[in-house]
Design an enzyme around this catalytic site. Structure first.
Site, PDB file in Angstrom:
ATOM      1  N   ASN A 192      31.838  -2.990  -1.472  1.00 34.35           N
ATOM      2  CA  ASN A 192      30.400  -2.932  -1.234  1.00 34.35           C
ATOM      3  C   ASN A 192      29.925  -1.552  -1.677  1.00 34.35           C
ATOM      4  O   ASN A 192      30.193  -0.561  -1.003  1.00 34.35           O
ATOM      5  CB  ASN A 192      30.130  -3.156   0.267  1.00 34.35           C
ATOM      6  CG  ASN A 192      28.669  -2.946   0.628  1.00 34.35           C
ATOM      7  OD1 ASN A 192      27.807  -2.895  -0.236  1.00 34.35           O
ATOM      8  ND2 ASN A 192      28.395  -2.817   1.924  1.00 34.35           N
ATOM      9  N   LYS A 218      26.948  -0.487  -1.851  1.00 31.31           N
ATOM     10  CA  LYS A 218      25.727  -0.077  -1.125  1.00 31.31           C
ATOM     11  C   LYS A 218      24.681   0.476  -2.101  1.00 31.31           C
ATOM     12  O   LYS A 218      24.615   0.041  -3.245  1.00 31.31           O
ATOM     13  CB  LYS A 218      26.071   0.936  -0.032  1.00 31.31           C
ATOM     14  CG  LYS A 218      27.236   0.492   0.849  1.00 31.31           C
ATOM     15  CD  LYS A 218      27.329   1.279   2.102  1.00 31.31           C
ATOM     16  CE  LYS A 218      28.601   0.916   2.828  1.00 31.31           C
ATOM     17  NZ  LYS A 218      28.641   1.405   4.176  1.00 31.31           N
ATOM     18  N   HIS A 256      25.152  -7.667   6.845  1.00 29.16           N
ATOM     19  CA  HIS A 256      25.856  -6.386   6.950  1.00 29.16           C
ATOM     20  C   HIS A 256      25.211  -5.570   8.074  1.00 29.16           C
ATOM     21  O   HIS A 256      23.995  -5.644   8.291  1.00 29.16           O
ATOM     22  CB  HIS A 256      25.773  -5.632   5.610  1.00 29.16           C
ATOM     23  CG  HIS A 256      26.660  -4.427   5.584  1.00 29.16           C
ATOM     24  ND1 HIS A 256      26.298  -3.233   6.166  1.00 29.16           N
ATOM     25  CD2 HIS A 256      27.898  -4.239   5.076  1.00 29.16           C
ATOM     26  CE1 HIS A 256      27.282  -2.358   5.997  1.00 29.16           C
ATOM     27  NE2 HIS A 256      28.271  -2.948   5.342  1.00 29.16           N
ATOM     28  N   GLU A 290      24.341  -2.620   8.277  1.00 32.66           N
ATOM     29  CA  GLU A 290      23.220  -1.761   7.861  1.00 32.66           C
ATOM     30  C   GLU A 290      21.935  -2.586   7.733  1.00 32.66           C
ATOM     31  O   GLU A 290      20.838  -2.078   7.959  1.00 32.66           O
ATOM     32  CB  GLU A 290      23.588  -1.030   6.561  1.00 32.66           C
ATOM     33  CG  GLU A 290      24.575   0.097   6.845  1.00 32.66           C
ATOM     34  CD  GLU A 290      25.586   0.373   5.750  1.00 32.66           C
ATOM     35  OE1 GLU A 290      25.349  -0.011   4.594  1.00 32.66           O
ATOM     36  OE2 GLU A 290      26.632   0.973   6.069  1.00 32.66           O
ATOM     37  N   GLU A 335      33.417  -6.164  10.917  1.00 30.31           N
ATOM     38  CA  GLU A 335      33.191  -4.756  10.601  1.00 30.31           C
ATOM     39  C   GLU A 335      32.647  -4.043  11.842  1.00 30.31           C
ATOM     40  O   GLU A 335      31.425  -4.054  12.078  1.00 30.31           O
ATOM     41  CB  GLU A 335      32.185  -4.616   9.465  1.00 30.31           C
ATOM     42  CG  GLU A 335      32.618  -5.227   8.164  1.00 30.31           C
ATOM     43  CD  GLU A 335      31.939  -4.526   6.986  1.00 30.31           C
ATOM     44  OE1 GLU A 335      32.649  -3.943   6.174  1.00 30.31           O
ATOM     45  OE2 GLU A 335      30.702  -4.552   6.923  1.00 30.31           O
ATOM     46  N   GLY A 371      31.856   3.799   7.456  1.00 26.70           N
ATOM     47  CA  GLY A 371      31.434   5.078   6.879  1.00 26.70           C
ATOM     48  C   GLY A 371      31.732   6.283   7.747  1.00 26.70           C
ATOM     49  O   GLY A 371      31.213   7.376   7.500  1.00 26.70           O
ATOM     50  N   SER A 402      35.944   1.955   6.991  1.00 26.37           N
ATOM     51  CA  SER A 402      36.795   3.104   6.646  1.00 26.37           C
ATOM     52  C   SER A 402      38.170   2.710   6.111  1.00 26.37           C
ATOM     53  O   SER A 402      39.167   3.390   6.363  1.00 26.37           O
ATOM     54  CB  SER A 402      36.921   4.058   7.845  1.00 26.37           C
ATOM     55  OG  SER A 402      35.659   4.610   8.158  1.00 26.37           O
TER      56      SER A 402
HETATM   57  C1  PEP Z   1      30.977  -1.378   4.468  1.00 23.73           C
HETATM   58  O1  PEP Z   1      29.931  -0.886   4.131  1.00 23.73           O
HETATM   59  O2  PEP Z   1      31.049  -2.610   4.524  1.00 23.73           O
HETATM   60  C2  PEP Z   1      32.105  -0.511   4.802  1.00 23.73           C
HETATM   61  C3  PEP Z   1      33.131  -1.060   5.354  1.00 23.73           C
HETATM   62  O3  PEP Z   1      31.982   0.831   4.505  1.00 23.73           O
HETATM   63  P1  PEP Z   1      33.160   1.937   4.559  1.00 23.73           P
HETATM   64  O4  PEP Z   1      34.376   1.337   3.929  1.00 23.73           O
HETATM   65  O5  PEP Z   1      32.632   3.091   3.770  1.00 23.73           O
HETATM   66  O6  PEP Z   1      33.393   2.251   5.996  1.00 23.73           O
END
Ligand code: PEP
Length: 251
Positions: free
Chosen positions: A9, A11, A95, A97, A166, A172, A212
């Site tokens: 992703n 973003k 997601h 976000e 998630e 992040g 992460s």
């Molecule tokens: C994500 O945005 O779905 C995500 C898992 O981000 P990150 O790997 O940067 O934590």
């Protein structure tokens, strides 16, 4: 057997050139894939640029979001058919976000899942609890209510729907869930799928972990029996690291 599915992703990162170059590097490094599936979700304006780079590779294209209507006066939105037209076969929906920054609720997310599937776009539905909810031992309750709300009226086809667990506190932040923490929630989700639908659906449906993930922790996470793939944010912006993660997930 569930074939691991690793999705990047991107973003709201990179410009056109950056997307093109990243996609090209990934495609060159992955001329073929065995025992693992891979995809990337670039920003909307660069879908076709990325598609041109990956179309002859096994890497699939996804959008990061779609709207729940097919056409009309919805300024700024993108329909599932438009995403398909740009080469997408997948889309992320829900997601964290989108839920927490943009304010999407389970009702809207449910409409989006239905609209995407109706258009023929496969869906990665994201769910997960905040740190506060985890600290209050609400993880299962939150995840279950997200599943119930987002999947209302839908019987998942495991070929067309993937779930991504998630935890918001891991996205992040550099704080990855331990393999045990991920496995515990994935097991809960699979149990819910069994109770809600059937053992066959639960057995076949891919449940990704996201938050992460990097080249150093991917192997341990994917080694958990109920972790069937990874949704990768930051680490998917580096071609070498993303490819290392994909290879680490090979069955
Ligand atoms: C994500 O945005 O779905 C995500 C898992 O981000 P990150 O790997 O940067 O934590």
């Amino acid at each position: 057997m569930r074939i691991p599915f690793v999705v990047g992703n991107w973003k709201m990162n990179l410009d056109r050139q950056g997307c093109e170059s990243l996609a090209k590097h990934i495609a060159v490094k992955l001329p073929q894939l065995q025992g693992v599936r891979a995809g990337v979700c670039p920003p909307f304006p660069y879908l076709m640029t990325v598609h041109a780079q990956i179309k002859n590779s096994p890497v699939v294209l996804g959008s990061q979001n779609v709207y729940c209507e097919t056409k009309g006066a919805f300024t700024g939105e993108v329909s599932p058919a438009m995403a398909l037209d740009c080469g997408c076969t997948w889309t992320l929906v829900g997601h964290s976000e989108r839920r927490l920054v943009i304010g999407e609720d389970n009702k809207l997310i449910n409409k989006k899942v239905k609209a995407a599937l109706a258009a023929g776009l496969n869906v990665i539905l994201c769910i997960g609890e905040t740190l506060e909810q985890r600290q209050q031992n609400q993880t299962e309750k939150v995840v279950e209510s997200q599943l119930v709300g987002s999947l209302e009226g839908i019987t998942p086809d495991p070929e067309k729907l993937v779930l991504a667990y998630e935890p918001v506190w891991a996205i992040g932040t550099g704080v990855v869930a331990t393999p045990d923490q991920a496995e515990e929630v994935h097991q809960f989700i699979r149990g819910w799928l069994t109770r809600q639908y059937s053992a066959a659906v639960a057995e076949k449906l891919c449940i990704q972990y996201g938050g992460s993930v990097n080249a150093g922790n991917a192997k341990q996470l994917i080694s958990q029996p109920n972790v069937d793939g990874l949704l990768v944010g930051g680490a998917s912006l580096k071609a070498d690291e993303f490819v290392t993660i994909i290879i680490a997930c090979q069955n």
